[in-house]
Design an enzyme around this catalytic site. Structure first.
Site, short mmCIF file in Angstrom:
data_model
loop_
_atom_site.label_atom_id
_atom_site.label_comp_id
_atom_site.label_asym_id
_atom_site.label_seq_id
_atom_site.Cartn_x
_atom_site.Cartn_y
_atom_site.Cartn_z
N HIS A 119 83.77 3.65 83.32
CA HIS A 119 82.95 4.39 84.28
C HIS A 119 81.56 3.78 84.40
CE1 HIS A 119 86.17 7.20 83.22
NE2 HIS A 119 85.96 7.77 84.40
N ASP A 155 85.23 3.53 87.56
CA ASP A 155 85.13 4.65 88.49
C ASP A 155 83.67 5.03 88.65
OD1 ASP A 155 87.84 4.58 88.51
OD2 ASP A 155 88.16 6.59 87.68
#
Length: 394
Positions: free
Chosen positions: A196, A49
């Site tokens: 992430h 992400d």
């Protein structure tokens, strides 16, 4: 009389049943919620992400390239605005990209209209940067979802909402060893791993090489989310259903099968689609070429005509059975195969008034400053004069 009323009531009941059936089918367009792939094969999808800073994007890309691994990134509008070149690097490296909203709100706390605006803005920004699409996959900010969210994003063309079954919680700043252990100790066939790209997850790029090596040693292969779920290729076309459309007519237009469109959009009843519904068209095949007719004018060449219509000399020659591409005659009517609508063929004239700018004129006529400048041989777009007559290409 009683028989007449019975018939009317029966007809009304049938209409109500049809409407209810239609509503039920609309629900079938809801986005499919996925936590892992349904497979016994040793495959895993690494997903990242991306938020505001994207500090580790290029480090992650280098590691993935070195290890010949394709991954999936979920991008936000914030990231697209802050580091567009890094996101372009993701796309250019051949990784899959999905939509993670524009401002990262909790979708369960906003309206469907707001959700779809978030998705549309991110999609537009991503297309502007890469020329590609984030469809058909979406990841909910904070992983927050409910039936309304799935319906809203499904209607926007995001057929699959991607969660995960392994959360590394790397954003907490944990060590690379902890990140690796969370993955290796919980891996199962079809796993989707959440990581992430930001500075808040410094352990991720450190963990990746060893994690990949250990997974390979266990016999795992790395796939994108679409490969894991056997979805149509990403970056394909979307189509908004219009009045009179059927799945058959849409499939014929895009040279695909009804079954392929139905599968890509979770449609179970081929006869029930609704006006305004956004369909993902599997693959990137454009609609079949259309043709226009063009009458050759003095000074024309096949090359100049091909350039005008964004096609090729060979295509025009083939369509008109021309063997010598240097021989065309004034007045000759040519069939022009085109992949898109032909360029504007009409113009209007506009006399510049006090206070006008090329920008205001372009906006008035729904064209561009560049187009007007080119049509009038204007080299300085800031210099026009009152009374000047401009040709406006339309």
């Amino acid at each position: 009389m009683l028989s007449k009323w019975s018939k009317l009531l029966a007809a009304a009941g049938l209409l109500l049943f049809s409407l209810l059936s239609f509503t039920g089918q609309a629900d079938a367009a809801s986005s499919t919620f996925v936590t892992k792939g349904n497979t016994t094969s040793k495959v895993v999808a690494l997903t990242f992400d991306d938020g505001a800073d994207g500090t580790n994007i290029n480090k992650i890309l280098d590691i993935l390239k070195t290890n010949n691994v394709k991954a999936t990134f979920f991008v936000t509008g914030t990231g697209l605005n802050h580091h567009p070149s890094w996101i372009r690097n993701i796309a250019n490296a051949g990784h899959q990209v999905g939509n993670h909203s524009y401002t990262h709100p909790d979708f369960t706390k906003i309206s469907i209209a707001a959700m779809q605006s978030e998705l549309a803005k991110t999609e537009a920004a991503y297309k502007n940067i890469t020329g590609k699409s984030t469809k058909p996959i979406f990841r909910a900010p904070f992983g927050a979802y409910n039936a309304t969210v799935l319906k809203g994003v499904g209607d926007a063309g995001y057929t699959h909402t991607i969660q995960w079954n392994i959360d590394t919680v790397d954003w907490k700043g944990i060590s690379s060893t902890e990140i690796t252990n969370k993955v290796i100790n919980n891996i199962v066939p079809g796993s989707i791993v959440l990581m992430h790209t930001g500075a808040g997850a410094p352990g991720t790029p450190i963990a990746l090489p060893g994690m990949i090596s250990k997974l390979k040693a266990k016999g795992y292969k790395f796939v994108t989310v679409s490969e894991l779920l056997k979805l149509p290729p990403t970056g394909g076309t979307t189509y908004t259903v219009k009045a009179g459309d059927t799945l058959y007519s849409i499939a014929k237009k895009y040279n695909v099968t009804v079954a392929a469109i139905a599968k890509a959009n979770n449609i179970t009843n081929y006869n029930l689609i609704r006006v305004g519904q956004v369909l993902v068209i599997p693959g990137t095949t454009p609609p079949p070429a259309t043709t226009v007719k063009y009458t050759v004018k003095a000074g024309d060449t096949l090359y100049s005509i091909a350039s005008k219509y964004n096609t090729t000399v060979a295509a025009i020659a083939s369509a008109n059975k021309i063997t010598n591409v240097n021989l065309i005659s004034v007045g000759q009517v040519l069939i022009i195969p085109v992949k898109q609508a032909p360029p504007p063929v009409t113009t209007v004239k506009y006399t510049v008034k006090a206070g006008d700018t090329l920008y205001s004129i372009a906006r008035k006529y729904n064209t561009t400053v560049t187009a007007i400048a080119k049509a009038n041989n204007i080299t300085n777009v800031n210099s026009i004069r009152v009374g000047q007559v401009l040709i406006i290409p339309r």
